[in-house]
Design an enzyme around this catalytic site. Structure first.
Site, PDB file in Angstrom:
ATOM      1  N   TYR A 143       0.813  -1.204   0.000  1.00 46.97           N
ATOM      2  CA  TYR A 143       0.000   0.000   0.000  1.00 46.97           C
ATOM      3  C   TYR A 143       0.858   1.270   0.000  1.00 46.97           C
ATOM      4  O   TYR A 143       0.395   2.316  -0.425  1.00 46.97           O
ATOM      5  CB  TYR A 143      -0.901   0.035   1.243  1.00 46.97           C
ATOM      6  N   LYS A 191       3.891 -15.203   3.056  1.00 49.58           N
ATOM      7  CA  LYS A 191       4.121 -15.961   1.818  1.00 49.58           C
ATOM      8  C   LYS A 191       5.634 -16.111   1.688  1.00 49.58           C
ATOM      9  O   LYS A 191       6.251 -15.675   0.709  1.00 49.58           O
ATOM     10  CB  LYS A 191       3.498 -15.186   0.639  1.00 49.58           C
ATOM     11  N   ASP A 223      -2.122 -18.413   1.293  1.00 51.35           N
ATOM     12  CA  ASP A 223      -3.101 -19.187   0.506  1.00 51.35           C
ATOM     13  C   ASP A 223      -3.723 -20.291   1.365  1.00 51.35           C
ATOM     14  O   ASP A 223      -4.930 -20.507   1.357  1.00 51.35           O
ATOM     15  CB  ASP A 223      -2.463 -19.751  -0.783  1.00 51.35           C
ATOM     16  N   ASP A 247      -6.063  -7.264   4.623  1.00 57.30           N
ATOM     17  CA  ASP A 247      -7.219  -6.675   3.935  1.00 57.30           C
ATOM     18  C   ASP A 247      -8.082  -7.784   3.336  1.00 57.30           C
ATOM     19  O   ASP A 247      -9.298  -7.826   3.523  1.00 57.30           O
ATOM     20  CB  ASP A 247      -6.719  -5.729   2.831  1.00 57.30           C
ATOM     21  N   ASP A 251     -12.024  -9.524   4.814  1.00 64.29           N
ATOM     22  CA  ASP A 251     -13.278  -9.561   4.035  1.00 64.29           C
ATOM     23  C   ASP A 251     -13.760 -11.008   3.949  1.00 64.29           C
ATOM     24  O   ASP A 251     -14.947 -11.294   4.105  1.00 64.29           O
ATOM     25  CB  ASP A 251     -13.069  -9.022   2.609  1.00 64.29           C
TER      26      ASP A 251
HETATM   27  C1  IPM Z   1     -10.259  -1.556   4.243  1.00 56.20           C
HETATM   28  C2  IPM Z   1     -10.565  -1.048   2.855  1.00 56.20           C
HETATM   29  C3  IPM Z   1      -9.458  -0.114   2.395  1.00 56.20           C
HETATM   30  C4  IPM Z   1      -8.156  -0.893   2.419  1.00 56.20           C
HETATM   31  C5  IPM Z   1      -9.693   0.540   1.012  1.00 56.20           C
HETATM   32  C6  IPM Z   1     -10.992   1.318   0.986  1.00 56.20           C
HETATM   33  C7  IPM Z   1      -8.538   1.385   0.572  1.00 56.20           C
HETATM   34  O1  IPM Z   1     -10.744  -2.103   1.976  1.00 56.20           O
HETATM   35  O2  IPM Z   1     -10.149  -0.733   5.166  1.00 56.20           O
HETATM   36  O3  IPM Z   1     -10.146  -2.772   4.420  1.00 56.20           O
HETATM   37  O4  IPM Z   1      -7.843  -1.582   1.441  1.00 56.20           O
HETATM   38  O5  IPM Z   1      -7.440  -0.811   3.396  1.00 56.20           O
HETATM   39 MG    MG Z   2     -10.708  -4.025   2.860  1.00 56.18          MG
END
Ligand code: IPM
Ligand code: MG
Length: 355
Positions: A143, A191, A223, A247, A251
């Protein structure tokens, strides 16, 4: 009377709607637990680009620095996606904010709500009792690594993954400390079979093991971790991992809880801490009063627990959230078949009323 200053950064998309519900909950806590709260609102993301041309303006940064805690909604706007003309993107504001506030750790707890087990696409018996926390490094890696960009002819693009030993050590330290306080099991996700940064992670974490003899550590490739989180979520207690892996894995982990709209997070680091849902700005739902406010309301619970060491206030919010789920006063993403979904503000009202 405890006096606290909260910076409120609602941001884009559904941000303002979900934030309004969190503020209702915080107001109720303030009345019950004797807080005097001053809110300072500031712009961030696309809203800030529109207002002043900068997704994280200096004035917003000062507001955050002067606050005791920051409540953050969401960032992102489709006007800027797939738009090569856009010189500045809303997400840059989020990254700048994390970097400038020194928020190097993002704590993302993952657990199940008994009454939502039926909502997960995963089998009950696999996810029941899952309870882990993912500690995501937040100010390094792909990032932020430079160089990042395009070659002059536009035919090549590059990102750079960079980690220093010091950055790895401070996030792993947090991982070990959380594990020591929980079920004493730390999983370092990397990884290392491919990436040099991952090999430095592993080497650094291994060297720290001796400081925490009570913590059992395992090392897992990302993975494999992605599979195991779904297949055997109870395996995990504390996960520590780099920015991008964290990240993606969180999710994925939201599927265990039942909806992306349920997962809160705390970003902590060098100064003021920040509390934000893990989901994004959900532009399709903006202004419709349908988005799930629970992740943001639970982020406010984490604020009381982490920033003000007030477990009771946090628990009061959590109990009200549990009740809303039990009583099916919930938005469409988690409403059972045959139950009329409540609106964002109805859920917020119910939760505030039950604190
Ligand atoms: C999160 C989001 C952010 C990230 C995006 C919106 C840049 O997905 O906070 O997880 O990738 O960190
Ligand atoms: Mg995210």
């Amino acid at each position: 009377m405890k006096e606290i200053k909260i910076a409120v950064l609602a941001g884009d998309g559904i941000g303002p709607e979900i934030m309004a519900q969190a503020v209702k909950a915080v107001d109720k806590v303030a009345a019950k637990f004797d807080y005097k709260i001053t809110y300072t609102h500031a712009v961030v993301g696309a809203a800030a680009i529109d207002a002043v041309g900068d997704p994280y303006p200096e004035a917003t940064h000062q507001t955050c620095r002067e606050a005791d805690a920051v409540l953050f909604g969401a960032i992102g706007d489709p006007r800027f996606d797939n738009n090569p003309e856009a010189k500045v993107r809303p997400e840059q504001g989020l990254l700048a904010m994390r970097k400038k506030l020194g928020l190097f750790a993002n704590l993302r707890p993952v657990n199940t709500f008994p009454s939502l087990l039926h909502r997960s696409p995963l089998r009950h018996d696999l996810i029941e009792g899952a309870d882990f926390i993912c500690i995501r490094e937040l100010t390094g890696g792909l990032y932020f690594g430079r160089p990042q960009g395009r070659s002059e002819d536009g035919q090549t693009a590059y990102d750079t993954c960079v980690y220093t030993r010091a950055e790895i050590e401070r996030i792993c330290r947090l991982g070990f400390e959380y594990a020591a306080k929980r079920r004493r099991h730390l999983t370092v996700v990397d990884k290392a079979n491919v990436l040099a940064t991952s090999r430095l992670w592993r080497e650094t974490a291994k060297a720290m093991e001796k400081d925490y003899p009570e913590v059992e550590v395992d090392y897992m490739f990302v993975d494999n971790a992605a599979m195991k989180i779904i297949q055997q979520p109870r395996h995990f207690d504390v996960i520590v991992t780099e920015n991008m892996f964290g990240d993606i894995l969180t999710d994925e982990a939201s599927v265990i809880t039942g909806s992306l709209g349920l997962l809160p997070s705390a970003s902590i680091g060098e100064g003021t801490s920040l509390f934000e849902p893990i989901h994004g700005s959900y532009p399709q739902a903006a202004g419709k009063n349908i988005a799930n406010p629970i992740a943001t309301i639970l982020s406010a619970a984490m604020m009381f627990e982490y920033a003000f060491s007030d477990m009771e206030a946090g628990a009061a919010i959590r109990r009200a959230v549990d009740l809303s789920i039990e009583k099916n006063i919930v938005t469409e993403d988690i409403a059972p078949a045959g139950v009329k979904p409540s609106t964002t503000s109805e859920v917020g009202d119910f939760i505030a009323a039950n604190i």
